[in-house]
Design a protein around this motif. Structure first.
Motif, PDB file in Angstrom:
ATOM      1  N   ASN A 168       0.864  -1.281   0.053  1.00 38.91           N
ATOM      2  CA  ASN A 168       0.009   0.095   0.073  1.00 38.91           C
ATOM      3  C   ASN A 168       0.938   1.142  -0.004  1.00 38.91           C
ATOM      4  OD1 ASN A 168      -2.567  -1.260   0.265  1.00 38.91           O
ATOM      5  ND2 ASN A 168      -1.824  -2.118   2.447  1.00 38.91           N
ATOM      6  N   ILE A 169       0.739   1.971  -1.047  1.00 39.08           N
ATOM      7  CA  ILE A 169       1.544   3.025  -1.099  1.00 39.08           C
ATOM      8  C   ILE A 169       0.629   4.340  -1.309  1.00 39.08           C
ATOM      9  CG2 ILE A 169       3.258   4.201  -2.485  1.00 39.08           C
ATOM     10  CD1 ILE A 169       4.075   1.611  -3.735  1.00 39.08           C
ATOM     11  N   LEU A 170       0.732   5.483  -0.576  1.00 38.82           N
ATOM     12  CA  LEU A 170      -0.083   6.807  -0.837  1.00 38.82           C
ATOM     13  C   LEU A 170       1.042   7.928  -1.082  1.00 38.82           C
ATOM     14  CD1 LEU A 170      -2.362   8.483  -0.219  1.00 38.82           C
ATOM     15  CD2 LEU A 170      -1.850   8.473   2.247  1.00 38.82           C
ATOM     16  N   ILE A 171       0.730   8.483  -2.076  1.00 40.89           N
ATOM     17  CA  ILE A 171       1.329   9.460  -2.784  1.00 40.89           C
ATOM     18  C   ILE A 171       0.577  10.748  -2.700  1.00 40.89           C
ATOM     19  CG2 ILE A 171       2.605  10.605  -4.676  1.00 40.89           C
ATOM     20  CD1 ILE A 171       3.214   7.614  -5.444  1.00 40.89           C
ATOM     21  N   ILE A 172       1.078  11.808  -1.680  1.00 43.17           N
ATOM     22  CA  ILE A 172       0.274  13.146  -1.690  1.00 43.17           C
ATOM     23  C   ILE A 172       0.805  14.302  -2.419  1.00 43.17           C
ATOM     24  CG2 ILE A 172      -0.675  14.711   0.284  1.00 43.17           C
ATOM     25  CD1 ILE A 172      -0.242  12.387   2.134  1.00 43.17           C
ATOM     26  N   LEU A 219       4.545   8.860   0.648  1.00 38.99           N
ATOM     27  CA  LEU A 219       5.557   9.860   0.075  1.00 38.99           C
ATOM     28  C   LEU A 219       4.647  11.171  -0.137  1.00 38.99           C
ATOM     29  CD1 LEU A 219       8.116  10.347  -1.448  1.00 38.99           C
ATOM     30  CD2 LEU A 219       7.065   9.629  -3.820  1.00 38.99           C
ATOM     31  N   MET A 220       5.106  12.118   0.561  1.00 34.86           N
ATOM     32  CA  MET A 220       4.655  13.389   0.148  1.00 34.86           C
ATOM     33  C   MET A 220       5.246  14.276  -0.699  1.00 34.86           C
ATOM     34  SD  MET A 220       3.262  16.321   3.020  1.00 34.86           S
ATOM     35  CE  MET A 220       1.836  15.310   3.619  1.00 34.86           C
ATOM     36  N   LEU A 221       4.917  14.794  -1.720  1.00 32.29           N
ATOM     37  CA  LEU A 221       5.656  15.385  -2.851  1.00 32.29           C
ATOM     38  C   LEU A 221       5.093  16.820  -3.078  1.00 32.29           C
ATOM     39  CD1 LEU A 221       5.863  12.786  -5.575  1.00 32.29           C
ATOM     40  CD2 LEU A 221       7.755  13.397  -4.126  1.00 32.29           C
ATOM     41  N   GLU A 222       6.058  17.793  -3.679  1.00 25.82           N
ATOM     42  CA  GLU A 222       5.682  19.077  -3.780  1.00 25.82           C
ATOM     43  C   GLU A 222       5.412  20.104  -2.787  1.00 25.82           C
ATOM     44  OE1 GLU A 222       5.702  20.539  -7.143  1.00 25.82           O
ATOM     45  OE2 GLU A 222       6.839  18.741  -7.362  1.00 25.82           O
ATOM     46  N   VAL A 253       9.151  15.756   0.606  1.00 26.89           N
ATOM     47  CA  VAL A 253      10.098  16.227  -0.388  1.00 26.89           C
ATOM     48  C   VAL A 253       9.858  17.462  -0.703  1.00 26.89           C
ATOM     49  CG1 VAL A 253      11.526  15.927  -2.333  1.00 26.89           C
ATOM     50  CG2 VAL A 253      10.836  13.906  -0.941  1.00 26.89           C
ATOM     51  N   GLU A 254      10.565  18.660  -0.505  1.00 27.10           N
ATOM     52  CA  GLU A 254      10.405  19.967  -0.979  1.00 27.10           C
ATOM     53  C   GLU A 254      10.230  19.725  -2.381  1.00 27.10           C
ATOM     54  OE1 GLU A 254      12.570  24.205  -0.559  1.00 27.10           O
ATOM     55  OE2 GLU A 254      13.693  22.555  -0.020  1.00 27.10           O
ATOM     56  N   ILE A 264      13.635  10.902  -7.187  1.00 27.42           N
ATOM     57  CA  ILE A 264      12.972  10.498  -5.796  1.00 27.42           C
ATOM     58  C   ILE A 264      12.010   9.636  -5.754  1.00 27.42           C
ATOM     59  CG2 ILE A 264      11.863  11.729  -3.938  1.00 27.42           C
ATOM     60  CD1 ILE A 264      13.308  14.320  -4.740  1.00 27.42           C
ATOM     61  N   ILE A 265      10.978   9.737  -6.721  1.00 27.15           N
ATOM     62  CA  ILE A 265      10.052   8.676  -6.683  1.00 27.15           C
ATOM     63  C   ILE A 265      10.464   7.372  -6.978  1.00 27.15           C
ATOM     64  CG2 ILE A 265       7.865   8.117  -7.894  1.00 27.15           C
ATOM     65  CD1 ILE A 265       7.359  11.135  -8.553  1.00 27.15           C
ATOM     66  N   LYS A 266      11.107   7.324  -8.102  1.00 28.42           N
ATOM     67  CA  LYS A 266      11.877   6.115  -8.385  1.00 28.42           C
ATOM     68  C   LYS A 266      12.764   5.356  -7.165  1.00 28.42           C
ATOM     69  CE  LYS A 266      14.786   3.561 -11.793  1.00 28.42           C
ATOM     70  NZ  LYS A 266      15.366   2.786 -10.980  1.00 28.42           N
ATOM     71  N   ASN A 267      13.546   6.164  -6.524  1.00 26.85           N
ATOM     72  CA  ASN A 267      13.944   5.578  -5.395  1.00 26.85           C
ATOM     73  C   ASN A 267      12.965   5.031  -4.448  1.00 26.85           C
ATOM     74  OD1 ASN A 267      16.402   6.083  -6.839  1.00 26.85           O
ATOM     75  ND2 ASN A 267      16.998   7.852  -5.637  1.00 26.85           N
ATOM     76  N   PHE A 268      12.295   5.830  -4.088  1.00 23.17           N
ATOM     77  CA  PHE A 268      11.144   5.587  -2.992  1.00 23.17           C
ATOM     78  C   PHE A 268      10.545   4.124  -3.430  1.00 23.17           C
ATOM     79  CE2 PHE A 268       7.094   5.709  -0.823  1.00 23.17           C
ATOM     80  CZ  PHE A 268       7.471   6.039   0.546  1.00 23.17           C
ATOM     81  N   LEU A 269      10.141   3.979  -4.523  1.00 24.58           N
ATOM     82  CA  LEU A 269       9.366   2.861  -4.943  1.00 24.58           C
ATOM     83  C   LEU A 269       9.975   1.636  -4.924  1.00 24.58           C
ATOM     84  CD1 LEU A 269       6.720   4.535  -7.862  1.00 24.58           C
ATOM     85  CD2 LEU A 269       6.392   4.140  -5.293  1.00 24.58           C
TER      86      LEU A 269
END
Length: 270
Positions: A168-172, A219-222, A253-254, A264-269
């Motif tokens: 389960n992966i949540l990207i915000i 993973l919180m982006l932007e 992540v800023e 960053i996304i690739k490394n996290f996933l």
């Protein structure tokens, strides 16, 4: 007798080495993408916020497709979904949002491959319209907004983002300033929101109302602080909140260039 034992041992070892390795069963993916439709959309950025968000979602679509295609596609139970919380009042946004999910378990045969091949063609135009509608409402001082704190605190995340037996992966996608006008709570130096005012307080934090989220990756982006000095406080507050709720893998992540964000996304996933 000794010669016979040596021969038998040699045959045994050879048979062990010759046995083909079994492929590890592929893990079911459950990817949820939570979009913040607030005034962050009008921030003066280059590229603009909509372009940044849709670039991220395009990359996630490619990742999902690549992870799902192959011999395992017929048995795939992978799921991807883009959503908003609370549900926007605009019926046009609600209708467009219906095009923003693929549940492989609900599809059969050729429909699985067709859904993957057409995913970006369905997702990206709908998102573009949704962002335009949100910006139009924003001009009337009526952004749809989002309530990330309530989403976690009242277990909406369990209903929308957690599936048994899946990764389960949540990207915000949000600017980091958790806020909703209808949900302003405070307990000492703990709040249900993050603002410039709360960040100026010593030891400020987010109110924690639940735990047990060890089966969720976040993973919180932007994340986009209004001032450089707020970067570390925002990320510190967010990461402490996730950690206290039991999330074992999380990253805030800023905002940065899309190419950097993609790495960053690739490394996290991975």
């Amino acid at each position: 007798m000794k010669t016979i034992l040596i021969l038998l041992l040699g045959i045994f070892l050879f048979s062990c080495k010759s046995e083909p390795k079994k492929d590890k069963e592929q893990e079911t993916l459950n990817i949820s993408i939570f979009l913040d439709l607030s005034d962050r959309l009008e921030r003066q950025l280059s590229p603009d916020q909509m372009s940044r968000d849709t670039t991220i979602i395009s990359y996630l679509c490619d990742y999902f497709k690549n992870q799902t295609l192959g011999p395992q596609i017929l048995n795939s139970r992978n799921n991807i979904r883009i959503f908003f919380y609370p549900t926007p009042n605009d019926p046009k946004i609600a209708t467009l949002a219906q095009n923003l999910s693929i549940d492989m378990a609900s599809l059969n045969g050729i429909d699985k491959r067709t859904a993957l091949e057409n995913m970006k063609e369905n997702f990206l135009p709908s998102l573009s319209q949704i962002y335009s509608l949100a910006l139009e409402q924003g001009k009337k001082n009526n952004y749809p907004g989002c309530d990330i704190w309530d989403f976690f605190s009242h277990k909406k995340v369990d209903q929308l983002c957690l599936r048994s037996g899946a990764r389960n992966i949540l990207i915000i996608l949000t600017d980091g300033y958790l806020y909703h006008a209808n949900n302003m709570q405070q307990s000492g130096n703990a709040f249900s929101y993050i603002s410039q005012k709360t960040l100026a307080l010593p030891h400020s934090s987010l109110i924690v109302k639940r735990q047990g989220l060890d089966n969720l990756e976040v993973l919180m982006l932007e994340v986009n602080p209004l001032a450089p000095k707020q970067r570390e406080p925002i990320i510190h507050v967010l990461e402490n909140w996730f950690k206290t709720m039991g999330v074992e893998k999380f990253l805030a992540v800023e905002t940065d260039l899309p190419s950097t964000t993609q790495t960053i996304i690739k490394n996290f996933l991975d």
